[in-house]
Design an enzyme around this catalytic site. Structure first.
Site, PDB file in Angstrom:
ATOM      1  N   HIS A 107      -1.770  -0.282  -9.839  1.00  0.00           N
ATOM      2  CA  HIS A 107      -2.293  -1.211  -8.832  1.00  0.00           C
ATOM      3  C   HIS A 107      -2.880  -2.469  -9.495  1.00  0.00           C
ATOM      4  CE1 HIS A 107      -3.851  -1.440  -4.435  1.00  0.00           C
ATOM      5  NE2 HIS A 107      -3.538  -2.642  -4.906  1.00  0.00           N
ATOM      6  N   ARG A 164       0.864  -1.182   0.000  1.00  0.00           N
ATOM      7  CA  ARG A 164       0.000   0.000   0.000  1.00  0.00           C
ATOM      8  C   ARG A 164       0.897   1.227   0.000  1.00  0.00           C
ATOM      9  NH1 ARG A 164      -3.330  -2.992  -1.366  1.00  0.00           N
ATOM     10  NH2 ARG A 164      -5.347  -3.495  -0.443  1.00  0.00           N
ATOM     11  N   GLU A 218      -3.968   7.094  -3.898  1.00  0.00           N
ATOM     12  CA  GLU A 218      -4.274   6.705  -5.276  1.00  0.00           C
ATOM     13  C   GLU A 218      -5.782   6.777  -5.551  1.00  0.00           C
ATOM     14  OE1 GLU A 218      -2.568   2.620  -4.829  1.00  0.00           O
ATOM     15  OE2 GLU A 218      -4.562   1.918  -5.394  1.00  0.00           O
TER      16      GLU A 218
HETATM   17  C1  DGY Z   1      -5.084  -6.504  -2.596  1.00  0.00           C
HETATM   18  O1  DGY Z   1      -5.900  -7.341  -2.982  1.00  0.00           O
HETATM   19  O2  DGY Z   1      -5.124  -6.000  -1.474  1.00  0.00           O
HETATM   20  C2  DGY Z   1      -3.962  -6.128  -3.506  1.00  0.00           C
HETATM   21  O3  DGY Z   1      -3.580  -4.824  -3.315  1.00  0.00           O
HETATM   22  C3  DGY Z   1      -4.271  -6.419  -4.950  1.00  0.00           C
HETATM   23  O4  DGY Z   1      -3.210  -6.047  -5.749  1.00  0.00           O
END
Ligand code: DGY
Length: 319
Positions: free
Chosen positions: A285, A238, A267
């Site tokens: 992402h 993250r 984001e």
């Molecule tokens: C999630 O599922 O939390 C991931 O960030 C996917 O890329």
């Protein structure tokens, strides 16, 4: 009457067909990112919600849905949901672990190789028409063989990254809340290190911890001051695990040679400096974005919602 389930974004076709067979689906007219109040307006009388990692499922949303029994996040991370409030209101939260482990580890590795070998810069050069042919000093990058990889967060995805790194002959250290079992450390050829040692000695640092109060800005200005000069940073976890301004300063003054990023603070808004820097590879992402994984995530979400609404313990409860 089938249970009413709010679905914030359309999922792959086969999953949509199964959802429509099982539930009365409530969706917005357009398949776009919704705000908290927009979600609340649609979901207020729903029994369940299927949400995305970008949906703000805060206290106001949860409190405004009196019939809500389950929030099934179509993601492994659940930092977009007020877990404490959900628990206190008796709402079960579920996620999609395991099924996205390998895809996300692939993405971390893809970013690591891309930034180390300057793949995106090379692509831009070829497309620009300015490439004049092979040259001995053109776009030189770094090898990863025998370089130290520091993995922060050694859960499923961190371990999958370590398995890939073994194949590339990297020297693997990791930092985690809990040290792994020695047998697993041996299997992964990974050695536990303090955060300080990992930062000061790793050539590549890859983030795989969840975003929690304990990990928010784990890599702060002081951490970037301790990082080995010239290291690379890979973030598929993250954005908020990193102090973005401190990272940008380190990328600008050479403390970091480069970064491969799949996730960003706030984001999809991007800091304009990120777009100027040539030494970052930016992905939107897409860590879990493969056909197989997104279908499996849909099946997991379905199983979790069905279990909660049938009064059973779901396969993937969170918190
Ligand atoms: C999630 O599922 O939390 C991931 O960030 C996917 O890329």
């Amino acid at each position: 009457m089938p249970p009413r389930i709010f679905l914030s974004r359309s999922l792959p076709d086969t999953i949509m067909a199964r959802l429509a067979d099982t539930f009365e689906l409530v969706q917005a007219a357009q398949d776009i990112q919704l705000s908290g109040p927009e979600i609340l307006a649609l979901a207020a009388d729903c029994d369940g919600m299927i949400t995305m990692l970008s949906d703000p499922i805060d206290r106001a949303v949860l409190a405004g849905c009196p019939k809500l029994k389950v929030v099934a996040n179509y993601a492994v991370g659940t930092n977009n949901i007020d877990l404490d409030y959900a628990r206190s209101a008796g709402i079960t939260v579920t996620n999609t672990p395991d099924v996205l482990t390998e895809a996300t580890a692939d993405q971390a590795f893809a970013l690591m190789l891309a930034v180390a070998r300057r793949t995106v810069e090379g692509d831009k050069l070829v497309r620009s028409g300015r490439w004049t042919g092979w040259a001995p000093t053109q776009l030189l990058g770094s090898e990863i063989l025998a370089r130290r990889l520091g993995i922060i967060g050694m859960g499923r995805i961190g371990q999958a990254v370590a398995r890939r790194a073994q194949g590339f002959g990297m020297d693997i250290v990791y930092h985690n809340r809990n040290q792994l079992d020695p047998t697993l450390e041996t299997t992964l050829s990974a050695r536990y290190a303090s955060l300080d040692e990992l930062l000061a000695s790793s050539d590549f640092i890859s983030l795989h911890c969840p975003l929690t109060d304990a990990t928010r800005e784990l890599l702060d200005k002081a951490a970037f001051d301790r990082i080995k000069h010239g290291a690379y940073l890979i973030n598929t976890a993250r954005g908020e695990v990193v102090d973005q301004d401190a990272m940008l300063a380190a990328l600008s003054d050479g403390r970091l040679t480069g970064a491969g990023l799949d996730v960003y603070t706030g984001e999809p808004a991007l800091h304009p400096r990120l777009l100027e820097l040539e030494n970052v590879v930016l992905a939107p992402h897409t860590g879990s974005a493969t056909y197989d994984t997104r279908n499996r995530m849909g099946e997991v979400v379905l199983d979790n919602v069905a279990a909660v609404l049938a009064g059973r313990t779901p396969p993937n409860p969170v918190g």
